[in-house]
Design a protein around this motif. Structure first.
Motif, PDB file in Angstrom:
ATOM      1  N   VAL A   1       0.800  -1.031   0.045  1.00  0.00           N
ATOM      2  CA  VAL A   1      -0.054   0.100   0.085  1.00  0.00           C
ATOM      3  C   VAL A   1       0.749   1.313   0.027  1.00  0.00           C
ATOM      4  CG1 VAL A   1      -2.029  -1.207   1.106  1.00  0.00           C
ATOM      5  CG2 VAL A   1      -0.155   0.043   2.657  1.00  0.00           C
ATOM      6  N   GLY A   2       0.116   2.150  -0.559  1.00  0.00           N
ATOM      7  CA  GLY A   2       0.899   3.692  -0.678  1.00  0.00           C
ATOM      8  C   GLY A   2       0.381   4.553   0.251  1.00  0.00           C
ATOM      9  N   GLU A   3       1.005   5.617   0.195  1.00  0.00           N
ATOM     10  CA  GLU A   3       0.514   6.786   1.154  1.00  0.00           C
ATOM     11  C   GLU A   3      -1.045   7.144   1.082  1.00  0.00           C
ATOM     12  OE1 GLU A   3       2.048  11.394   1.092  1.00  0.00           O
ATOM     13  OE2 GLU A   3       0.826  10.844  -0.557  1.00  0.00           O
ATOM     14  N   PRO A   4      -1.504   7.123   2.514  1.00  0.00           N
ATOM     15  CA  PRO A   4      -3.046   7.556   2.165  1.00  0.00           C
ATOM     16  C   PRO A   4      -3.341   9.137   2.183  1.00  0.00           C
ATOM     17  CG  PRO A   4      -2.261   7.068   4.608  1.00  0.00           C
ATOM     18  CD  PRO A   4      -1.087   6.841   3.574  1.00  0.00           C
ATOM     19  N   VAL A   5      -4.343   9.359   1.417  1.00  0.00           N
ATOM     20  CA  VAL A   5      -4.476  10.892   1.192  1.00  0.00           C
ATOM     21  C   VAL A   5      -6.054  11.076   1.393  1.00  0.00           C
ATOM     22  CG1 VAL A   5      -4.790  12.613  -0.480  1.00  0.00           C
ATOM     23  CG2 VAL A   5      -2.541  11.120  -0.502  1.00  0.00           C
ATOM     24  N   PHE A   6      -6.391  12.264   2.216  1.00  0.00           N
ATOM     25  CA  PHE A   6      -7.761  12.547   2.640  1.00  0.00           C
ATOM     26  C   PHE A   6      -8.456  12.959   1.679  1.00  0.00           C
ATOM     27  CE2 PHE A   6     -11.241  14.696   5.111  1.00  0.00           C
ATOM     28  CZ  PHE A   6     -11.722  13.533   5.791  1.00  0.00           C
ATOM     29  N   ALA A   7      -9.965  12.588   1.391  1.00  0.00           N
ATOM     30  CA  ALA A   7     -10.797  13.001   0.179  1.00  0.00           C
ATOM     31  C   ALA A   7     -11.961  13.503   1.244  1.00  0.00           C
ATOM     32  CB  ALA A   7     -11.030  12.169  -0.711  1.00  0.00           C
ATOM     33  N   PRO A   8     -12.047  14.762   1.494  1.00  0.00           N
ATOM     34  CA  PRO A   8     -13.245  15.103   2.267  1.00  0.00           C
ATOM     35  C   PRO A   8     -14.544  15.054   1.415  1.00  0.00           C
ATOM     36  CG  PRO A   8     -11.935  17.142   1.596  1.00  0.00           C
ATOM     37  CD  PRO A   8     -11.207  15.884   1.219  1.00  0.00           C
ATOM     38  N   ARG A   9     -15.744  14.760   2.204  1.00  0.00           N
ATOM     39  CA  ARG A   9     -17.116  14.827   1.595  1.00  0.00           C
ATOM     40  C   ARG A   9     -17.223  16.341   1.356  1.00  0.00           C
ATOM     41  NH1 ARG A   9     -21.006  11.164   1.739  1.00  0.00           N
ATOM     42  NH2 ARG A   9     -19.987  10.056   3.533  1.00  0.00           N
ATOM     43  N   PRO A  10     -17.740  16.684   0.149  1.00  0.00           N
ATOM     44  CA  PRO A  10     -18.120  18.144  -0.076  1.00  0.00           C
ATOM     45  C   PRO A  10     -19.117  18.604   0.898  1.00  0.00           C
ATOM     46  CG  PRO A  10     -18.064  16.804  -2.078  1.00  0.00           C
ATOM     47  CD  PRO A  10     -17.942  15.761  -0.978  1.00  0.00           C
ATOM     48  N   GLY A  11     -18.814  19.805   1.144  1.00  0.00           N
ATOM     49  CA  GLY A  11     -19.860  20.649   2.190  1.00  0.00           C
ATOM     50  C   GLY A  11     -19.642  20.365   3.548  1.00  0.00           C
ATOM     51  N   THR A  12     -18.541  19.499   3.939  1.00  0.00           N
ATOM     52  CA  THR A  12     -18.564  19.079   5.281  1.00  0.00           C
ATOM     53  C   THR A  12     -16.970  19.241   5.969  1.00  0.00           C
ATOM     54  OG1 THR A  12     -17.581  16.955   5.074  1.00  0.00           O
ATOM     55  CG2 THR A  12     -20.050  17.381   5.038  1.00  0.00           C
ATOM     56  N   ARG A  13     -16.967  19.647   7.293  1.00  0.00           N
ATOM     57  CA  ARG A  13     -15.785  19.761   7.786  1.00  0.00           C
ATOM     58  C   ARG A  13     -15.098  18.660   8.914  1.00  0.00           C
ATOM     59  NH1 ARG A  13     -13.362  23.418   4.915  1.00  0.00           N
ATOM     60  NH2 ARG A  13     -11.784  23.547   6.577  1.00  0.00           N
ATOM     61  N   ASP A  14     -16.193  17.851   9.229  1.00  0.00           N
ATOM     62  CA  ASP A  14     -15.849  16.788  10.151  1.00  0.00           C
ATOM     63  C   ASP A  14     -14.763  15.848   9.413  1.00  0.00           C
ATOM     64  OD1 ASP A  14     -15.881  14.549  11.661  1.00  0.00           O
ATOM     65  OD2 ASP A  14     -18.206  14.711  12.203  1.00  0.00           O
ATOM     66  N   VAL A  15     -13.682  15.403  10.381  1.00  0.00           N
ATOM     67  CA  VAL A  15     -12.570  14.830   9.586  1.00  0.00           C
ATOM     68  C   VAL A  15     -13.189  13.229   9.431  1.00  0.00           C
ATOM     69  CG1 VAL A  15     -10.748  16.047  10.541  1.00  0.00           C
ATOM     70  CG2 VAL A  15     -11.836  14.069  12.127  1.00  0.00           C
ATOM     71  N   ASP A  16     -14.311  13.011  10.080  1.00  0.00           N
ATOM     72  CA  ASP A  16     -14.868  11.479   9.801  1.00  0.00           C
ATOM     73  C   ASP A  16     -15.609  11.513   8.542  1.00  0.00           C
ATOM     74  OD1 ASP A  16     -13.705  10.402  11.848  1.00  0.00           O
ATOM     75  OD2 ASP A  16     -15.264  10.612  13.320  1.00  0.00           O
ATOM     76  N   GLN A  17     -16.058  12.736   7.842  1.00  0.00           N
ATOM     77  CA  GLN A  17     -16.892  12.850   7.007  1.00  0.00           C
ATOM     78  C   GLN A  17     -15.948  12.827   5.658  1.00  0.00           C
ATOM     79  OE1 GLN A  17     -20.489  12.628   6.741  1.00  0.00           O
ATOM     80  NE2 GLN A  17     -20.047  11.919   8.648  1.00  0.00           N
ATOM     81  N   GLY A  18     -15.531  11.575   5.214  1.00  0.00           N
ATOM     82  CA  GLY A  18     -14.679  11.484   3.906  1.00  0.00           C
ATOM     83  C   GLY A  18     -14.193  10.274   3.907  1.00  0.00           C
ATOM     84  N   TRP A  19     -13.137  10.156   3.327  1.00  0.00           N
ATOM     85  CA  TRP A  19     -12.281   8.952   2.638  1.00  0.00           C
ATOM     86  C   TRP A  19     -10.798   8.994   2.715  1.00  0.00           C
ATOM     87  CZ3 TRP A  19     -16.325  11.356   0.164  1.00  0.00           C
ATOM     88  CH2 TRP A  19     -17.692  10.639   0.480  1.00  0.00           C
ATOM     89  N   TRP A  20     -10.300   7.937   2.802  1.00  0.00           N
ATOM     90  CA  TRP A  20      -8.780   7.701   2.712  1.00  0.00           C
ATOM     91  C   TRP A  20      -8.631   6.919   1.530  1.00  0.00           C
ATOM     92  CZ3 TRP A  20      -5.514  11.054   5.335  1.00  0.00           C
ATOM     93  CH2 TRP A  20      -5.794  11.390   6.722  1.00  0.00           C
TER      94      TRP A  20
END
Length: 473
Positions: free
Chosen positions: A405-424
């Motif tokens: 596996v490579g470097e994980p990069v965060f892709a936030p859910r649009p319109g949210t600020r919560d770090v749990d609302q999104g994907w790596w």
């Protein structure tokens, strides 16, 4: 009568079988591929709309004389475009002037970094003769309307949205020496901070680029640096650029006499520079020796600077011998230079990332590529993703098994600020059969593994750094 080329003979090609980072999941790919409507296992999130780009070393031809991973190899950018739960993939070489000459010759013309060999005028013409090879192979970012493939310390190369190479980028001549591969963008102002190390005085400079791509501070010397030193990454707070100067120096005299270009001198200790963003004297700290490839983030807190990074006892892959590491938090007192170090997590881990919207501010989550210890892996190969909670001190790990596996990069859910609302998101390649995948992990429950994966119809070698570029900010 013809005049003989004064260049010394080129070094022989390396024996690929002796270099792990040219084999298996690292082995270069030569073909440039376009693939649409990739096969998706489970379902891609509907809100995951944008492009994930990742750069990495990918030698087009067998290297000459030496090969040091991760510092060299032609750049190749891999892209995964996502929209309406569908995925397409493409990869392209970063076509530097040197790589174009090697394509014409059908073989490598430049020697590895540790050989110091450069081709003569009869092979590559007067403009490239005697010049080091450009290696924009480490990172890829977007800023000021430019898509940039970044080198270790050189001018970036500008790419089109479809990853074709436009050419060297000097920002209108304002950054003629370029920058290193890890600039940081202040999410509050949109300003990009960069630094560049040089082999001659002033040795280390910093600069800023506005959100429109115009240089707002020209290259400014960092006072107190009196010899060429390698610095791979930086951090940014509201007040400071944070630069870690470990004692890994460039030794040109030794290199010219057949020795190593890089000299590790641990007796010097490690220095940390706090560079005031608004101007003013550099604030220095001096602490016990450690090496840092990558920082996670930094922020100001109660007049102190908090710096989270992956700390190593020595730069593995460059300096022989074992290197112990872990995730470390440092609290730096700007007035006195005092540094207090706290190890947050111990083990072999690298490529730390946070939600980039929190650069320069307190962060709750750090994601890293890691080794479980359950499999014999070479440097640069990882079989797990770690997710560290800075509030609780707890770490969640997803064991990727046979996937490198490579470097994980965060892709936030649009319109949210919560770090749990999104994907790596990341790329991964099966060590056993060479199959490559694009992985999507839920930020809320990353330890459960991918919620979706897209099969890539060509192998994606292990690489370095990348970015998630959302369609909707």
């Amino acid at each position: 009568m013809t005049t003989a080329d004064p260049s010394p003979p080129a070094p022989p090609p390396v024996d690929v079988t002796t270099i792990p980072q040219l084999q298996g999941p690292f082995a270069p790919v030569i073909e440039e591929t376009d693939a649409t409507d990739l096969t998706v296992h489970s379902e891609l999130p509907a809100d995951l709309d944008g492009v994930y780009l990742r750069n990495g070393p990918n030698p087009r031809f067998t290297p000459l004389g030496s090969y040091v991973y991760p510092l060299e190899g032609d750049g190749m950018v891999h892209g995964m475009w996502l929209s309406d739960r569908r995925a397409r993939y493409a990869n392209r070489f970063v076509m530097t002037e040197a790589l174009r000459e090697e394509e014409k010759a059908g073989r490598a013309l430049w020697g590895g970094l540790m050989t110091g060999y450069t081709p003569g005028e009869s092979e590559v013409g007067p403009e490239l003769a005697g010049q080091p090879k450009a290696l924009p192979d480490i990172n890829v970012v977007r800023h000021g309307g430019r898509l940039l493939a970044l080198a270790e310390s050189d001018c970036p190369y500008c790419l089109t949205p479809s990853l074709e190479t436009l050419g060297r980028e000097t920002f209108g001549g304002a950054l003629p020496a370029g920058m290193t591969a890890h600039p940081k963008v202040d999410p509050r102002t949109g300003e990009m901070a960069v630094f560049c190390y040089l082999l001659e005085a002033p040795y280390l400079t910093w600069a800023t680029i506005g959100p429109d791509g115009v240089v707002t501070r020209p290259p400014t010397p960092v006072s107190g640096v009196d010899r060429p030193v390698m610095i791979h990454d930086m951090a940014l707070t509201e007040r400071f650029l944070v630069l870690v100067l470990a004692p890994l120096y460039f030794d040109l005299r030794a290199a010219l006499s057949g020795g190593s270009l890089l000299s590790w001198q641990p007796e010097d200790g490690t220095r940390i520079a706090l560079v005031p963003r608004g101007g003013g004297p550099i604030l220095w700290s001096h602490t016990d020796t450690f090496w840092c490839w990558h920082t996670a983030n930094a922020f100001d807190e109660d007049e102190q600077v908090v710096l989270d990074l992956v700390e190593w006892s020595r730069p593995g892959g460059i300096v022989p011998g074992p290197s112990e590491g872990g995730l470390t938090r440092m609290r730096i007192e700007p007035r006195t230079g005092e540094v207090r170090r706290e190890q947050l997590d111990r083990g072999s881990m690298e490529l730390p990332r946070i939600d980039d919207r929190l650069i320069g501010r307190p962060h709750e989550r750090i994601a890293l590529a890691a080794k479980t210890g359950r499999r014999p892996l070479v440097g640069g190969d990882h079989d797990a993703l770690n997710f560290f909670d800075t509030r609780s001190g707890e770490r969640v790990q997803w064991d990727a098994g046979e996937l490198a596996v490579g470097e994980p990069v965060f892709a936030p859910r649009p319109g949210t600020r919560d770090v749990d609302q999104g994907w790596w998101v990341t790329f991964a390649t099966n060590r056993a059969n060479g199959e490559s995948w694009f992985l999507v992990l839920s930020a809320a429950e990353p330890g459960r593994g991918p919620v979706a994966r897209a099969r890539i119809p060509t192998r994606v070698p292990l690489g370095l750094h990348g970015s998630w570029l959302p369609t909707q900010e």
